[in-house]
Write a protein that holds these residues in place. Sequence first.
Motif: not given
Lengths: 545, 195
Positions: A370-378
């Motif tokens: 979920t952290g990697i998901m959140l790193s993505s700006v959109p």
Amino acid sequence: MTTTTPQDLIPKTPPNWRKYFSFSTDHKVIGIQYIVTAFFFFLLAGVFAMIMRGELITPEPDLLDRTVYNGLYTMHGTIMLFGWTFPVLSGFANYLVPLMIGARDMAFPRLNAAAFWMIPVVGILFILSFLVPGGPAQSGWWAYPPQSLQNPTGNLINGQFIWLLAVAISGVSSIMGALNIVTTIIRMRAPGMGWFKTPAFVWTVLAAQLIQLYGLPALTAGAVMLLCDLSVGTAFFDPAQGGNPVLFQHFFWFYSHPAVYVMVLPVFGIFSEVFPVYARKPLFGYKIVAVSSLIITGLSGIVWVHHMFASGTPGWMRVVFMASTMLISVPSGIKVFAWVGTIWGGKLRLDTSMLFAMGGLINFVFAGITGIMLSSVPIDIHVNNTYFVVGHFHYVLYGTITFGIYAGIYHWFPKMTGKMYYEGLGKLHFYLTIAGTALNFLPMHPVGLMGMPRRVASYDPEFAFWNVLASLGAFLLGISTIPFLLNMVSSWISGKEAGNNPWRAIGIEWLVSSPPEHENFEEIPIVIAEPYGYGKDEKLTENMG
Amino acid sequence: MTDSTITDKELHLEHEEDNRMWGFSIILLSESVIFLSFFAGYIVYKTTAVNWLPPGVSGLEIREPAINTIILVSSSFVIYIAERFLHKENIWGFRIFWLLTMAMGSYFLYGQAVEWMGLEFGFTSGVFGGVFYLLTGFHGLHVLTGVLLQAIMLIRSFIPGNYAGGEFGVESTSLFWHFVDVIWIVLFVLIYVWQ
């Protein structure tokens, strides 16, 4: 595994509980003082969380006044970080680092004691802030202006003022601790203990404390300016007077993102110590695990803007910080593979400590995704300020860090007290905790994706199902601490003698008596091997075994 | 107590002296990040603020601060000479140059106070007033701390045999003074030169 070997050393000093209430300079006493004090704050902030979850069972704000709710989530976050996670990990570092590196104490024992005694002061200030007119701080643990500049009562001594004061004292304590630990690790390792014979836990503590030294001053700078705005009427962060509130966010996150690594790195260290013992295999990729900690120290200083994608951050900056955030997951991912490699094909012994470490590892992988998901700006902009973020960081702070701390407590409890804990109660504690964690924090992800905002006492009835689940999970987590406390207290009083090394673990701390003598060693050990020689028949030190 | 533990203890003491210098250097590095943060904040404000100077203020007078800068920078050399005298065990040479450093530091503080009193804006005069007093005030606090530390070290030099076993106090005070000096140079360039 509680058999004691004939050469077990019996501690000469009789146990005396009064020393835990004194200004002791013994790093072992201070370590336990930190851990026990922190656990008290953990329970307190946990009660706050349960009150909030009680409010959130129904969509209507029926249990609490909204301002009380604001105060509760602010103090829940603040106390969990400054009262629980930082101090308890300082406790582990204090207790274990000198033992693991073969030193008699920390470099500056009196400074060490002074740093500890600030923690109760910080906690008492947080509690007292409930009593001042207007109640405690209500602007969240990050104290963003302009919310944090509101002072409806007009008093100089208000909740936010006390909050800033307490955080400042906690900062001084952390800097004193960091200076002490860094000096100790660099200067006081036993003869023969080169960097690549130093335990992974010590590496991670060093990496974490270096972050404190370069990051915390930035928060201090921001806090000083915020305090000036709040108390003497300067205009630094007040947009009405031409100030720049986003600048505070930069100061805050320049420290507070790396602060996550201050908290998680020592837990990585605990994992790295626990897995080899219960899998009976050397730590897979020990040198890479060690060095990747320092890589995290460096990279964690250049990711902070990912907390501010929605704060009017220009496009080029978003891209840069998205990339750096994805990059920092690489050294963490390396560690995950190293732990899996350690467990893989090992002769697993599923004691409570190992269960907590494995549970923490699984939760960490989930939190990482979920952290990697959140790193993505959109995605970040879509779920910004929703329960998705809350779910993510609770999987880090509870699912990973608190699990790691429990693993560490069970693993080193026999060393710290000389007694064995009750395995059955430990396992009960583990199963309640892992069930409670999933029930509490998993539902936050779907409800966040659906758009439920965080920091609210009321919500749309369509979110009710997930919120009821989360609330039940929170109460389950509350219940899970009961077997833990029972276990710790009763084992410490009347547990079986543990002996030097109940786990047949390799490490200098397991060569001395349980609990270790004052000043730890009769003779300073001379280290000849790295501390993960499981399955090899080799001596760790020249003079002690 | 066996022989080995005694040598162990001696080793430990020697180590401790070194550790303190290490620890003090680490603290100064950490402290410098606070200043760096303030400097970064200053640059952000200066480059983005719409109304930078408060109404009625056209800029800062540079003559007095320039004299102050020369005094403070020179005092770093003076304290170095004092330290050299102590190493050569010339205690009076140390005291004279040490006192001279203190005098220069005090003059700096005096100059700073004179400048403050002549200014027509206060710390609530917008962002500029705030950062100006924050930076000069926080630095001034460090100068004051330095002078007080120097006073303590000077008094300690009258205790017989006090500096026989190492001069951690003197060395760290001197290091602190160089630190305060370097910070001032950056601050001077940022606030007074870059207007």
